[in-house]
Design a protein around this motif. Structure first.
Motif, mmCIF file in Angstrom:
data_model
loop_
_atom_site.group_PDB
_atom_site.id
_atom_site.type_symbol
_atom_site.label_atom_id
_atom_site.label_comp_id
_atom_site.label_asym_id
_atom_site.label_seq_id
_atom_site.Cartn_x
_atom_site.Cartn_y
_atom_site.Cartn_z
ATOM 1 N N GLN A 1 -36.381 0.504 -30.203
ATOM 2 C CA GLN A 1 -37.209 0.272 -29.162
ATOM 3 C C GLN A 1 -36.847 -0.188 -27.842
ATOM 4 O O GLN A 1 -37.145 -0.844 -27.322
ATOM 5 C CB GLN A 1 -38.333 -0.645 -29.626
ATOM 6 N N GLN A 2 -35.471 0.274 -27.383
ATOM 7 C CA GLN A 2 -34.891 -0.233 -26.472
ATOM 8 C C GLN A 2 -34.050 0.927 -25.724
ATOM 9 O O GLN A 2 -33.565 1.779 -26.599
ATOM 10 C CB GLN A 2 -33.715 -1.195 -26.623
ATOM 11 N N VAL A 3 -33.762 0.722 -24.405
ATOM 12 C CA VAL A 3 -33.023 2.073 -23.741
ATOM 13 C C VAL A 3 -31.593 1.326 -23.591
ATOM 14 O O VAL A 3 -31.551 0.162 -23.162
ATOM 15 C CB VAL A 3 -33.646 2.671 -22.693
ATOM 16 N N LEU B 1 -37.618 9.855 -19.768
ATOM 17 C CA LEU B 1 -37.699 8.717 -20.557
ATOM 18 C C LEU B 1 -38.557 7.717 -19.669
ATOM 19 O O LEU B 1 -38.044 7.032 -18.593
ATOM 20 C CB LEU B 1 -36.264 8.041 -20.917
ATOM 21 N N PRO B 2 -39.687 7.459 -19.998
ATOM 22 C CA PRO B 2 -40.540 6.466 -19.091
ATOM 23 C C PRO B 2 -40.441 5.033 -19.624
ATOM 24 O O PRO B 2 -40.255 4.554 -20.616
ATOM 25 C CB PRO B 2 -41.980 6.721 -19.456
ATOM 26 N N VAL B 3 -39.907 4.234 -18.491
ATOM 27 C CA VAL B 3 -39.488 2.814 -18.504
ATOM 28 C C VAL B 3 -40.058 1.964 -17.735
ATOM 29 O O VAL B 3 -40.045 2.514 -16.421
ATOM 30 C CB VAL B 3 -37.805 2.743 -18.636
ATOM 31 N N TRP B 4 -40.508 0.606 -18.039
ATOM 32 C CA TRP B 4 -41.074 -0.139 -16.998
ATOM 33 C C TRP B 4 -39.899 -0.979 -16.321
ATOM 34 O O TRP B 4 -39.173 -1.560 -17.146
ATOM 35 C CB TRP B 4 -41.909 -1.153 -17.461
ATOM 36 N N PHE B 5 -39.503 -0.629 -15.204
ATOM 37 C CA PHE B 5 -38.315 -1.189 -14.407
ATOM 38 C C PHE B 5 -38.621 -1.638 -12.803
ATOM 39 O O PHE B 5 -39.378 -0.731 -12.306
ATOM 40 C CB PHE B 5 -36.952 -0.949 -14.715
ATOM 41 N N ASP B 6 -37.909 -2.568 -12.250
ATOM 42 C CA ASP B 6 -37.948 -2.671 -10.817
ATOM 43 C C ASP B 6 -36.877 -1.893 -10.142
ATOM 44 O O ASP B 6 -35.713 -2.129 -10.207
ATOM 45 C CB ASP B 6 -37.523 -4.355 -10.236
ATOM 46 N N THR B 7 -37.504 -0.976 -9.488
ATOM 47 C CA THR B 7 -36.477 0.153 -8.559
ATOM 48 C C THR B 7 -35.258 -0.466 -8.193
ATOM 49 O O THR B 7 -34.333 -0.029 -7.780
ATOM 50 C CB THR B 7 -37.275 1.276 -7.907
ATOM 51 N N GLU B 8 -35.883 -1.534 -7.206
ATOM 52 C CA GLU B 8 -34.876 -2.170 -6.204
ATOM 53 C C GLU B 8 -33.596 -2.647 -6.928
ATOM 54 O O GLU B 8 -32.652 -2.703 -6.647
ATOM 55 C CB GLU B 8 -35.544 -2.920 -5.260
ATOM 56 N N ILE C 1 -30.977 -8.224 -14.595
ATOM 57 C CA ILE C 1 -31.371 -7.362 -16.090
ATOM 58 C C ILE C 1 -32.122 -8.498 -16.851
ATOM 59 O O ILE C 1 -32.935 -8.189 -17.783
ATOM 60 C CB ILE C 1 -29.794 -7.000 -16.766
ATOM 61 N N GLN C 2 -31.613 -9.754 -16.729
ATOM 62 C CA GLN C 2 -32.465 -10.997 -17.434
ATOM 63 C C GLN C 2 -33.780 -11.026 -17.098
ATOM 64 O O GLN C 2 -34.679 -11.257 -17.876
ATOM 65 C CB GLN C 2 -31.903 -12.002 -17.477
ATOM 66 N N LEU C 3 -33.983 -10.504 -15.492
ATOM 67 C CA LEU C 3 -35.838 -10.830 -15.078
ATOM 68 C C LEU C 3 -36.360 -9.499 -15.912
ATOM 69 O O LEU C 3 -37.374 -9.722 -16.254
ATOM 70 C CB LEU C 3 -35.343 -10.461 -13.794
ATOM 71 N N HIS C 4 -35.554 -8.357 -16.270
ATOM 72 C CA HIS C 4 -36.287 -7.350 -17.011
ATOM 73 C C HIS C 4 -36.211 -7.586 -18.505
ATOM 74 O O HIS C 4 -36.719 -6.747 -19.228
ATOM 75 C CB HIS C 4 -35.608 -5.992 -16.930
ATOM 76 N N ARG C 5 -36.000 -8.692 -18.959
ATOM 77 C CA ARG C 5 -35.984 -9.278 -20.375
ATOM 78 C C ARG C 5 -35.038 -8.250 -21.361
ATOM 79 O O ARG C 5 -34.876 -8.335 -22.348
ATOM 80 C CB ARG C 5 -37.172 -9.281 -21.119
ATOM 81 N N GLY C 6 -33.866 -7.948 -20.505
ATOM 82 C CA GLY C 6 -32.985 -7.204 -20.967
ATOM 83 C C GLY C 6 -31.576 -8.026 -21.073
ATOM 84 O O GLY C 6 -31.658 -8.933 -21.206
ATOM 85 N N GLY D 1 -41.678 -0.121 -23.308
ATOM 86 C CA GLY D 1 -43.099 -0.656 -23.158
ATOM 87 C C GLY D 1 -43.270 -1.646 -22.077
ATOM 88 O O GLY D 1 -42.239 -1.978 -21.420
ATOM 89 N N SER D 2 -44.509 -2.493 -21.967
ATOM 90 C CA SER D 2 -44.672 -3.352 -20.880
ATOM 91 C C SER D 2 -45.307 -4.634 -21.570
ATOM 92 O O SER D 2 -45.606 -5.335 -21.175
ATOM 93 C CB SER D 2 -45.728 -2.815 -20.229
ATOM 94 N N GLU D 3 -45.063 -4.643 -23.064
ATOM 95 C CA GLU D 3 -45.603 -5.911 -23.508
ATOM 96 C C GLU D 3 -44.781 -7.280 -23.225
ATOM 97 O O GLU D 3 -45.519 -8.283 -23.153
ATOM 98 C CB GLU D 3 -45.550 -5.705 -25.154
ATOM 99 N N HIS D 4 -43.629 -7.173 -22.880
ATOM 100 C CA HIS D 4 -42.740 -8.098 -22.592
ATOM 101 C C HIS D 4 -42.824 -8.553 -21.010
ATOM 102 O O HIS D 4 -42.246 -9.851 -20.743
ATOM 103 C CB HIS D 4 -41.214 -7.924 -22.593
ATOM 104 N N LEU D 5 -43.699 -7.810 -20.082
ATOM 105 C CA LEU D 5 -43.856 -8.368 -18.857
ATOM 106 C C LEU D 5 -45.097 -9.123 -18.728
ATOM 107 O O LEU D 5 -46.217 -8.699 -19.468
ATOM 108 C CB LEU D 5 -43.914 -6.873 -18.056
ATOM 109 N N LEU D 6 -45.023 -10.031 -17.735
ATOM 110 C CA LEU D 6 -46.242 -10.624 -17.155
ATOM 111 C C LEU D 6 -47.045 -9.791 -16.357
ATOM 112 O O LEU D 6 -46.625 -8.554 -15.762
ATOM 113 C CB LEU D 6 -45.887 -11.940 -16.495
ATOM 114 N N ALA D 7 -48.291 -10.028 -16.162
ATOM 115 C CA ALA D 7 -49.316 -9.245 -15.335
ATOM 116 C C ALA D 7 -48.731 -9.377 -14.034
ATOM 117 O O ALA D 7 -48.855 -8.179 -13.195
ATOM 118 C CB ALA D 7 -50.722 -9.823 -15.492
ATOM 119 N N SER D 8 -48.327 -10.434 -13.218
ATOM 120 C CA SER D 8 -47.863 -10.550 -11.873
ATOM 121 C C SER D 8 -46.574 -9.741 -11.858
ATOM 122 O O SER D 8 -46.236 -9.205 -10.502
ATOM 123 C CB SER D 8 -47.518 -12.047 -11.837
ATOM 124 N N GLU D 9 -45.702 -9.283 -13.039
ATOM 125 C CA GLU D 9 -44.459 -8.594 -12.619
ATOM 126 C C GLU D 9 -44.777 -7.135 -12.609
ATOM 127 O O GLU D 9 -43.547 -6.316 -12.578
ATOM 128 C CB GLU D 9 -43.638 -8.853 -13.826
#
Length: 932
Positions: free
Chosen positions: A572-574, A533-540, A619-624, A645-653
């Motif tokens: 559309q959520q994991v 399941l491909p998901v955009w997240f911060d591994t750390e 989790i709130q940083l991930h918009r979750g 998806g990645s639409e909820h993320l800023l380019a800097s994130e």
């Protein structure tokens, strides 16, 4: 009113007189008119003082009523009444009081002629008109007399008696108070008629009731001794009624006729008694109340009056009693009509006065309104500008006040929030110090032990370094969490998300906890139907979130439990769920699960407090979103939702990094945590260790086990049970424990007489002096803070146990001495009392003693051994010997009697036992002691 208006119009601001002073003068004038117009009640012009001998009888009450009825036609007269209550001395004082009050006229009804005469003469000589009513005084110095002729009353009664008896018969006379003018005059008139008819014989004249004396007994004896008495003349109707009662009791009421005096209307009065046949007749004696008031009014108003006012008398018998009753009834009705008319007149007078006052008040009010209106117009014209300025100033001040109040309220709110936040942070950081102290202790203590030893075995070295490494990683993780918390507070926490396979990422984390789950026999599974399941997240950050949730699950899930991770997708959520069947949360803990500084938890856990708060932030940083459901005793479920998806993320994130942050999982290698091989040695005591930290508890067991028997428990409840079970020599406990804390455990130990003798050593990270004082108050013998030195701990244990042994030796110097500890003293006193109570029973032994004490045999043995360093049988024997020696020296009883009294089965056994312990037989001991 017209003059007032002209006065106002004559003045204006341009005149020489100020308008306000003019209006003030007019207002005073209007108020004067108002109060002068409201005077409606007439002033009292005259004051009459009335001294009555008594108001106890109805005749004199009737006199007072008739006076007040006549006074109703003269409202300008003030009437002052004094009741002498039948006492001449009191009447003289009351007349003097009326003279001192400067009454305009004095009416006197004398109690007795002689005592009242001087004071009546004095009033007359002072120029005060004096009217004598009813009874006369012994002087003619008075202004007027009103009353009937008492001599004529006696004559009328005598003539009627002669008529009834037809000139022949025996009579009895009952008089008034002795010495009164009425008594003298009525007796004189009655005697004149009797003297004129010699066949009428007066058997005896009795005095009426006076000075607490009664004539009834004397009259009864007189009638019994003279059965031919035919008539009784009583000088008043009250006396006549009493005489009738005497005759009725003697059964002669139909034979003896009775004549009374007064003839008042009303029940049981003269007219009513004649009508009912109880009296034959009564002489009407008028009260003279109205005549006295009419004479007094004539005197005061300088009108003509008679000095001697003789009131007519008449005889009332069966021939005219009906007419008299009817006449009196008519008089009563007319008097009621008069009183009713007087009330109507008073009502009309009050109405008139009220209407007049209302008119005056209306006129004055109109005048005041006119004056105030003029004044208000003047003030409005002259001060309008000042009012406008003042209004603007008030408006400005009100705005400023509103701003100040708003600022004040805001400051109070901020101050309250700051105070609460400060208190919570102080509490939070106090727990941080405790959390840091435990891993520091487990790093420093093994390190110092290794450095202190000259030679260290491989197994011991590996075990100690493993413990140091494990707690160093734990300390590192706590520091990382504090740094993350600081970044979050400062708003510097940044998201670095990349697209990765979430299933593989979570599977790696679950694998890290595999050995820990295997060791605890926990069913750890990853449950999902997805292979990737491909998901955009911060591994750390996600690694820290899952690690915290997994660590908490393992911490609160018992051995043999389950921990499952479930992953699926919804809208559309994991969704990631961490499910366990551990102890769960209370509703209050559930409500504040993600609060950083929540103070409702009885025992705060730093990893849980920071970990869950940081997890929510990450989790709130991930918009979750992250949530929890839990029930006490039924497990907990943490649910994480992350958007796909990645639409909820800023380019800097967005980032291209895919490495995973490695977290250290606390695993316990069985080889590393095995106890060190111990050299066989003699254990010097039993110690119960209560410590919830597994590593520290294991270390203490290994380090102290070589010298002591160690019993270790993880919480205070289980520790208390083991303490009661074993009665150890010493207790070592931490303060911060789940459930009942170390302070409460210590208090329970020191207040229970079964365990109060056991020394308690507190081992804690709390260093403040207040906390040390609190521990000492709870009863702790020693207070040691973390990190501690192992050598110091061992020496403290040895010294404490050595002091306990010295105390045992001191106790052993006598049989059962007094202890300084209250609970120990209570135990020893109870033990002594029970043994002495049953000392004569040879069957009384350890079994019965333990039952009486409420202890098991083992508990009693250990308690006595700990306090006295003796077994129970030795204590029983020594007390019996002590009692035997006392009886040998203080009594003359023989050996057999003493043996029986001290509980020995036979004299022979007693003698043998006594000689074994004392070195002499009982007889030799008695002889030697007496001769010495």
């Amino acid at each position: 009113m017209n003059c007032s208006l002209k006065l106002i119009s004559a003045f204006s601001p341009c005149k020489r007189f100020p308008l306000d002073k003019v209006i003030a003068g007019c207002l005073w004038w209007a108020i004067f008119l108002l109060f002068s117009g409201c005077q409606s009640s007439p002033d009292k012009t005259y004051r009459i003082g009335f001294s009555q001998r008594t108001l106890a009888d109805n005749w004199r009450k009737s006199m007072l009523v008739s006076m007040k009825q006549e006074l109703a036609f003269n409202p300008e007269i003030e009437f002052v009444v004094k009741d002498a209550e039948g006492q001449s001395d009191k009447q003289v004082k009351q007349i003097q009081e009326l003279i001192d009050q400067q009454v305009d006229l004095l009416i006197i009804s004398p109690n007795a002629a002689q005592p009242v005469t001087p004071i009546a003469e004095r009033a007359y000589q002072l120029g005060i008109p004096v009217i004598i009513v009813d009874r006369r005084t012994a002087s003619d110095q008075y202004t007027a007399y009103v009353g009937a002729d008492n001599v004529e009353v006696g004559r009328t009664a005598g003539q009627y008696a002669n008529s009834l008896l037809k000139g022949r018969g025996k009579l009895v006379e009952i008089g008034e108070s002795p010495g009164s003018s009425a008594d003298i005059d009525r007796q004189r008139g009655f005697a004149e008629i009797l003297n004129a008819h010699p066949a009428l014989q007066l058997v005896k004249k009795l005095d009426g009731d006076w000075d607490k004396r009664s004539f009834t007994n004397e009259l009864t004896g007189l009638i019994k001794s003279n059965p031919d008495i035919q008539l009784i003349f009583a000088q008043n109707d009250r006396t006549a009624l009493k005489a009738y009662d005497v005759c009725r009791r003697l059964g002669v009421d139909r034979r003896i006729q009775i004549i009374g005096v007064d003839g008042l209307p009303g029940k049981n009065e003269g007219i009513d008694l004649v009508d009912r046949g109880m009296l034959t007749a009564t002489v009407l004696y008028p009260t003279g109340g109205k005549e006295a008031i009419r004479t007094a009014v004539a005197i005061l108003k300088k009108q003509s009056f008679q000095r001697e006012n003789r009131l007519p008398i008449t005889l009332i018998d069966s021939s005219n009693v009906g007419i008299m009753k009817l006449q009196n009834q008519k008089v009563i009705e007319q008097q009621a009509d008069i009183e009713k008319q007087n009330q109507n007149i008073e009502t009309l007078t009050r109405t008139y006065a009220s209407q007049k006052n209302t008119l005056y008040l209306t006129l004055v009010s109109l005048l005041i309104v006119l004056l105030l209106g003029t004044w208000a117009l003047y003030l409005f014209r002259t001060k309008q500008v000042a009012y406008l300025k003042l209004a603007r100033q008030n408006e400005l001040l009100e705005k400023q006040n509103e701003e100040i109040r708003a600022q004040k309220n805001q400051i109070e709110v901020i101050s309250q929030q700051a105070r609460v936040a400060t208190e919570e942070k102080l509490r939070f950081y106090s727990y941080i110090s405790h959390e840091f102290n435990t891993p520091l202790s487990l790093i420093l203590i093994p390190t110092e032990d290794l450095m202190a030893k000259k030679a260290v075995g491989t197994h011991e070295l590996r075990s100690s370094l493993s413990l140091v490494q494990k707690n160093a990683y734990r300390l590192l993780r706590l520091v990382d969490q504090m740094l993350d918390l600081r970044k979050t507070d400062a708003g510097k926490q940044q998201l670095h998300a990349s697209e990765q396979d979430l299933i593989g990422f979570v599977r790696d984390i679950v694998a890290d906890f595999g050995r820990k789950a295997e060791k605890s026999r926990i069913d750890l599974q990853l449950i999902t139907t997805l292979s990737a399941l491909p998901v955009w997240f911060d591994t750390e950050k996600l690694d820290k979130v899952l690690f915290n949730l997994m660590s908490n699950a393992f911490k609160y899930t018992p051995k043999g439990g389950i921990i499952h991770l479930r992953i699926d997708t919804i809208d559309q959520q994991v969704r990631i769920q961490v499910i366990d069947n551990g102890e769960g949360m209370t509703p209050q803990e559930l409500e504040h699960a993600f609060d950083l500084f929540y103070s409702g938890m009885p025992t705060y856990n730093l990893s849980k407090g920071i970990g869950l708060a940081l997890s929510m932030e990450f989790i709130q940083l991930h918009r979750g979103d992250i949530s929890v459901t839990s029930e006490k005793g039924h497990g907990t479920v943490f649910t994480i939702t992350l958007p796909l998806g990645s639409e909820h993320l800023l380019a800097s994130e967005r980032s291209s990094a895919t490495s995973r942050h490695q977290s250290f999982v606390e695993t316990e290698d069985a080889r590393e945590l095995d106890s060190l091989p111990l050299q066989p040695t003699r254990h010097t005591g039993t110690i119960v260790v209560v410590e919830d930290n597994d590593d520290l508890r294991t270390f203490l067991m290994n380090r102290l086990g070589a010298e002591f028997d160690i019993i270790a428990e993880t919480n205070a409840e289980q520790g208390w049970e083991r303490i009661l079970e074993t009665i150890p020599d010493l207790i070592l406990t931490d303060i911060m424990l789940p459930g009942m804390n170390g302070m409460q455990l210590t208090q329970r130990i020191k207040t229970d007489w079964r365990t109060s003798h056991i020394p308690v050593i507190m081992l804690t990270a709390k260093r403040q002096m207040e906390q040390r004082i609190e521990g000492t108050r709870a009863g702790a013998d020693v207070y040691i803070t973390k990190p501690f030195d192992t050598t110091f701990l061992l020496e403290t244990l040895r010294t404490t146990l050595a002091n306990r042994r010295k105390q045992q030796q001191r106790f052993g110097s006598d049989v059962l001495p007094q202890s300084e500890n209250r609970q120990e003293r209570k135990f020893l006193n109870e033990l002594t009392a029970l043994i002495e109570t049953h000392i004569g029973d040879p069957a009384f032994g350890v079994e019965k003693l333990s039952r009486e004490m409420g202890l098991s045999r083992v508990q009693l043995y250990r308690k006595v051994q700990a306090l006295l360093d003796k077994n129970v049988m030795d204590v029983l024997s020594e007390i019996r010997l002590k009692k035997a020696k006392q009886l040998l020296l203080e009594t003359t009883k023989n050996v057999a009697e003493i043996a029986q009294e001290t509980g020995f089965s036979s004299p022979t056994y007693f003698t043998t036992f006594f000689k074994q312990h004392i070195g002499k037989t009982p007889s030799e001991y008695r002889r030697n002691q007496i001769s010495a």
